[in-house]
Design an enzyme around this catalytic site. Sequence first.
Site, mmCIF file in Angstrom:
data_model
loop_
_atom_site.group_PDB
_atom_site.id
_atom_site.type_symbol
_atom_site.label_atom_id
_atom_site.label_comp_id
_atom_site.label_asym_id
_atom_site.label_seq_id
_atom_site.Cartn_x
_atom_site.Cartn_y
_atom_site.Cartn_z
ATOM 1 N N CYS A 1 24.424 -65.880 72.869
ATOM 2 C CA CYS A 1 24.370 -65.202 71.908
ATOM 3 C C CYS A 1 25.120 -65.621 70.068
ATOM 4 O O CYS A 1 25.322 -66.379 70.047
ATOM 5 C CB CYS A 1 23.888 -64.015 71.835
ATOM 6 S SG CYS A 1 22.552 -63.532 70.320
ATOM 7 N N LYS B 1 13.732 -59.074 64.203
ATOM 8 C CA LYS B 1 14.410 -59.092 65.612
ATOM 9 C C LYS B 1 13.433 -59.212 66.518
ATOM 10 O O LYS B 1 12.094 -58.956 66.421
ATOM 11 C CB LYS B 1 14.882 -57.356 65.821
ATOM 12 C CG LYS B 1 15.581 -57.937 67.097
ATOM 13 C CD LYS B 1 16.118 -56.283 67.331
ATOM 14 C CE LYS B 1 17.085 -56.373 68.514
ATOM 15 N NZ LYS B 1 17.978 -55.092 68.614
ATOM 16 N N SER C 1 17.241 -60.682 72.302
ATOM 17 C CA SER C 1 17.608 -59.692 71.634
ATOM 18 C C SER C 1 19.093 -59.922 70.160
ATOM 19 O O SER C 1 19.845 -59.850 70.439
ATOM 20 C CB SER C 1 18.531 -58.208 72.182
ATOM 21 O OG SER C 1 18.633 -57.119 71.847
ATOM 22 N N HIS D 1 19.807 -64.027 76.720
ATOM 23 C CA HIS D 1 20.639 -63.012 77.740
ATOM 24 C C HIS D 1 20.523 -62.626 79.330
ATOM 25 O O HIS D 1 19.775 -62.138 79.908
ATOM 26 C CB HIS D 1 20.914 -61.297 76.739
ATOM 27 C CG HIS D 1 21.433 -61.584 75.593
ATOM 28 N ND1 HIS D 1 23.255 -61.612 75.545
ATOM 29 C CD2 HIS D 1 20.892 -61.231 74.529
ATOM 30 C CE1 HIS D 1 23.524 -61.334 74.217
ATOM 31 N NE2 HIS D 1 22.346 -61.383 73.590
ATOM 32 N N GLU E 1 22.079 -62.295 81.185
ATOM 33 C CA GLU E 1 23.556 -61.490 82.632
ATOM 34 C C GLU E 1 22.652 -60.440 81.895
ATOM 35 O O GLU E 1 23.137 -59.103 83.173
ATOM 36 C CB GLU E 1 24.746 -62.269 81.652
ATOM 37 C CG GLU E 1 25.199 -61.255 80.396
ATOM 38 C CD GLU E 1 24.099 -61.443 78.595
ATOM 39 O OE1 GLU E 1 24.765 -61.766 77.787
ATOM 40 O OE2 GLU E 1 24.079 -63.168 79.438
ATOM 41 N N ARG F 1 17.638 -46.345 71.498
ATOM 42 C CA ARG F 1 18.550 -46.522 70.870
ATOM 43 C C ARG F 1 18.525 -46.187 69.428
ATOM 44 O O ARG F 1 18.447 -45.497 68.682
ATOM 45 C CB ARG F 1 19.932 -46.951 70.833
ATOM 46 C CG ARG F 1 21.137 -47.215 69.818
ATOM 47 C CD ARG F 1 22.177 -47.929 69.652
ATOM 48 N NE ARG F 1 21.181 -49.353 69.713
ATOM 49 C CZ ARG F 1 21.274 -51.026 70.053
ATOM 50 N NH1 ARG F 1 22.844 -51.415 70.455
ATOM 51 N NH2 ARG F 1 21.144 -51.935 69.487
#
Length: 284
Positions: free
Chosen positions: A133, A154, A178, A220, A222, A234
Amino acid sequence: MCCIAGCPSLLGRDRAEKEGIRFIKDKGELKIGVINLMPFKEEVEYQFYAVLGRFDISVEMEFLYPENHIFKNTKGSYIKDNYYPMGELKKRGYDGVIMTGAPVELMEFHNVNYWDEIKSFIKSNQLPVIYICWGAQAALYVKYGIKKISLKEKLFGIYRHRTNKNPFISGEFMAPHSRNTQNSSEDIKRAGLRILAESDEAGVYISSDKVYSDFYISGHGEYQRERLQYEYCRDKQLLPKNYFPEDDPEREPSMNWDSHRKEFYYNWLKYLKEKKLSNIPNNM
């Protein structure tokens, strides 16, 4: 048996061990350094213990931090007790390195308080590295002058990717993204890099140099199952695409990127092991 060696006091390791990942006490076949730039250290520790601890190649992991960074979400004492400063990286004897992303992608690189350390590592490092990223964007900028591009909205969710022929990842797969910025495929090709996997919606996912020493990953793989759910709760803004069944946040998301990350990281570890064995003198 899944085997990882490492510091027993790391909180992310404790969580992974409770979920069935078993560890060895002695040094593993490979030693990996993880430059953890994310604010919540334990979560990233867990992610990589969970990913790299599932294979028949035993891995020893150590975590590193930039010394110029001020930590707001993790106690300084925890970092000092369990992490190594980046300045010691060359002394640690790693076979490979992973550099994580960081929540600074909308900042200019030179305004990041630990930028000089990151830039110095990228310029001088000669070990195989997976840059993730923001870490990937930083490396592409330092090595090839490739600038990051801000997105209008986004990129958030799970996206389908296709692969170009390579020994690390094959077929079609899903993977999480993300981020608010990206690198263009034209710039990556112009730099002479290989594009290993890409998406019509999410753009280039994995690129590498010609000899597969450096990998640049924009997403991502992971991530654990609940990570995007946490970000959605959030921020209460975008619903992550292709994540919740029938886009219902009350339902448990599927982890449909797991097979992809197994394939990629296992093949990366095999590559590192073969590279390490090939450098052993014949009289040993």
